[in-house]
Scaffold this motif. Structure first.
Motif, short mmCIF file in Angstrom:
data_model
loop_
_atom_site.label_atom_id
_atom_site.label_comp_id
_atom_site.label_asym_id
_atom_site.label_seq_id
_atom_site.Cartn_x
_atom_site.Cartn_y
_atom_site.Cartn_z
N VAL A 70 -28.89 -40.88 47.73
CA VAL A 70 -27.58 -40.60 48.35
C VAL A 70 -27.59 -39.19 48.96
O VAL A 70 -27.16 -39.00 50.10
N TYR A 71 -28.12 -38.23 48.19
CA TYR A 71 -28.21 -36.85 48.71
C TYR A 71 -29.09 -36.79 49.97
O TYR A 71 -28.76 -36.11 50.93
N TYR B 155 -29.61 -39.17 52.07
CA TYR B 155 -28.85 -39.77 53.18
C TYR B 155 -27.85 -38.75 53.76
O TYR B 155 -27.80 -38.55 54.97
N LEU B 156 -27.09 -38.12 52.86
CA LEU B 156 -26.06 -37.16 53.31
C LEU B 156 -26.69 -36.03 54.12
O LEU B 156 -26.22 -35.69 55.21
N ILE B 157 -27.75 -35.46 53.58
CA ILE B 157 -28.38 -34.29 54.22
C ILE B 157 -29.06 -34.68 55.53
O ILE B 157 -28.90 -33.99 56.53
N LEU B 158 -29.81 -35.79 55.50
CA LEU B 158 -30.53 -36.20 56.72
C LEU B 158 -29.56 -36.59 57.84
O LEU B 158 -29.76 -36.23 58.99
N PHE B 159 -28.50 -37.31 57.48
CA PHE B 159 -27.54 -37.75 58.50
C PHE B 159 -26.84 -36.54 59.13
O PHE B 159 -26.76 -36.42 60.36
N LEU B 160 -26.38 -35.62 58.28
CA LEU B 160 -25.69 -34.43 58.81
C LEU B 160 -26.67 -33.54 59.59
O LEU B 160 -26.30 -32.99 60.63
N SER B 161 -27.91 -33.43 59.12
CA SER B 161 -28.91 -32.64 59.84
C SER B 161 -29.15 -33.25 61.22
O SER B 161 -29.30 -32.53 62.21
N GLY B 162 -29.16 -34.58 61.27
CA GLY B 162 -29.32 -35.27 62.55
C GLY B 162 -28.17 -34.96 63.49
O GLY B 162 -28.39 -34.64 64.67
N LEU B 163 -26.94 -35.01 62.98
CA LEU B 163 -25.77 -34.71 63.82
C LEU B 163 -25.77 -33.25 64.27
O LEU B 163 -25.46 -32.96 65.43
N ILE C 231 -16.79 -30.65 45.73
CA ILE C 231 -16.61 -31.50 44.53
C ILE C 231 -16.67 -32.96 44.96
O ILE C 231 -17.37 -33.76 44.36
N GLN C 232 -15.92 -33.29 46.03
CA GLN C 232 -15.94 -34.67 46.55
C GLN C 232 -16.92 -34.73 47.73
O GLN C 232 -16.53 -34.56 48.88
N LYS C 233 -18.18 -34.98 47.39
CA LYS C 233 -19.26 -34.86 48.38
C LYS C 233 -19.15 -35.88 49.51
O LYS C 233 -19.36 -35.56 50.67
N ILE C 234 -18.84 -37.13 49.15
CA ILE C 234 -18.77 -38.17 50.18
C ILE C 234 -17.62 -37.89 51.16
O ILE C 234 -17.79 -38.01 52.38
N LEU C 235 -16.47 -37.51 50.60
CA LEU C 235 -15.31 -37.21 51.45
C LEU C 235 -15.63 -36.03 52.38
O LEU C 235 -15.35 -36.08 53.58
N THR C 236 -16.24 -35.00 51.81
CA THR C 236 -16.62 -33.82 52.60
C THR C 236 -17.62 -34.23 53.68
O THR C 236 -17.52 -33.80 54.83
N PHE C 237 -18.57 -35.08 53.30
CA PHE C 237 -19.58 -35.57 54.24
C PHE C 237 -18.90 -36.28 55.42
O PHE C 237 -19.24 -36.05 56.58
N ARG C 238 -17.92 -37.13 55.10
CA ARG C 238 -17.21 -37.87 56.16
C ARG C 238 -16.45 -36.91 57.07
O ARG C 238 -16.44 -37.09 58.30
#
Lengths: 93, 234
Positions: B95-96, B98-106, B137-144
């Protein structure tokens, strides 16, 4: 008469390489300046970039500089429209 | 991961979402590959960044699809509730990733569109983005929310590109990123509404379809045209 559209970077690079290609692959800097419609400073900037990208090579004969197009430069010209289309499609033109 | 990091996925959609994510991954990796080929020809830094950006997004979707596929076998209910805090360690790492790679891509795509020559700005943006995710604290929400912000910037850029060129290929790319932006807003609500998760995936499906259309149009037209003589005006 409508003013001519300003060329973007890719078009200027294409034009410089085309000028060199049409001069049997080798050209003096003064000819590039004359044919490519660039200021001296801009031409120097573009030539430095083309040398760095290995699209052209610098040659010296009798203390005079000339530039020759490389295979990589020729490939750029051949595939120019793909490069330009891609850059425009993805907002990099 | 916190209690706030929860997804509501309808049971009927489990598995189907993974297939869609694999498809998104394939499309973005194809774009990355073509961009890399164009970079090899043009040696343009911005094209290299675009290639890296799409490759990172493609890899992130592949990881996300693998996580979802493994969940299909682990869960079975009308609505499958996934608490990320209860996931095994290897899933959390996934999951981490995914979050990091997707945001790095953007971030890489956003940086490519700026045409900035200073590489330091890129690392500053990337560092800040990753820091925000790790410190939240809310990583998915922050990610979105961060994804939505980055996609709004990219969509805005492509809107101006469309206004400048007004042709089909820039319209396709502009529409694709506009849909991705809308889907990023929609997916924020996937934590509370299962329908939002499904709608978000279909919006993404349409967006990547448009990006693929833009790429096909580009390759088709780019390989047809012939070299023209230099123009006489700067």
């Amino acid at each position: 008469m409508a003013p001519a559209k300003k060329r973007n970077r890719l078009e200027v690079i294409r034009d410089i390489l085309t000028v060199i290609k049409h001069k049997n692959g080798t050209i003096k800097p003064t000819h590039i300046l004359y044919k490519s419609n660039l200021s001296y400073a801009m031409m120097e900037e573009y030539l430095a970039e083309l040398l760095e990208k290995e699209f052209i090579v610098e040659r010296r004969a009798g203390g005079r500089k000339s530039y020759a197009i490389t295979d990589k430069g020729m490939e750029y010209l051949e595939k120019y429209h793909l490069i330009a289309e891609f850059s425009e499609s993805f907002g990099l033109g | 991961m916190s209690m706030g990091d929860v997804y509501l996925i309808p049971a009927w959609f489990l598995g189907f979402d993974s297939v869609m994510e694999v498809l998104f991954s394939l499309i973005t990796l194809i774009i990355a590959f073509v961009a890399f080929k164009v970079y090899r020809l043009s040696c343009e830094r911005t094209v290299r960044h675009l290639s890296i950006g799409f490759a990172l997004i493609g890899i992130s979707y592949l990881i996300w699809a693998c996580i979802h596929l493994s969940l299909v076998t682990a869960l079975s209910a009308d609505i499958s509730v996934i608490y990320l805090e209860n996931l095994p360690v290897h899933w959390v790492i996934g999951v981490y990733a995914y979050l990091i790679l997707f945001l790095s891509g953007l971030v890489t795509l956003a940086y490519a569109t700026t045409r900035a020559k200073h590489g330091g700005i890129y690392y500053l943006l990337l560092g800040l983005t990753i820091l925000i995710i790790f410190s939240s604290i809310q990583k998915i929400l922050t990610f979105r929310i961060v994804s939505m912000f980055l996609l709004s910037y990219i969509a805005y850029h492509y809107y101006w590109e469309y206004l400048a060129h007004r042709n089909i290929k820039t319209l396709l790319t502009c529409s694709a990123f506009a849909l991705l932006f809308i889907s990023s807003i929609d997916l924020i609500f996937a934590q509370h509404y299962s329908a939002a998760y499904v709608v978000g995936h279909f919006l993404e499906f349409a967006a990547y379809g448009l990006l693929l259309g833009s790429l096909v149009h580009t390759i088709h037209h780019g390989s047809r045209q012939k070299e023209k003589p230099p123009r006489s005006h700067t």
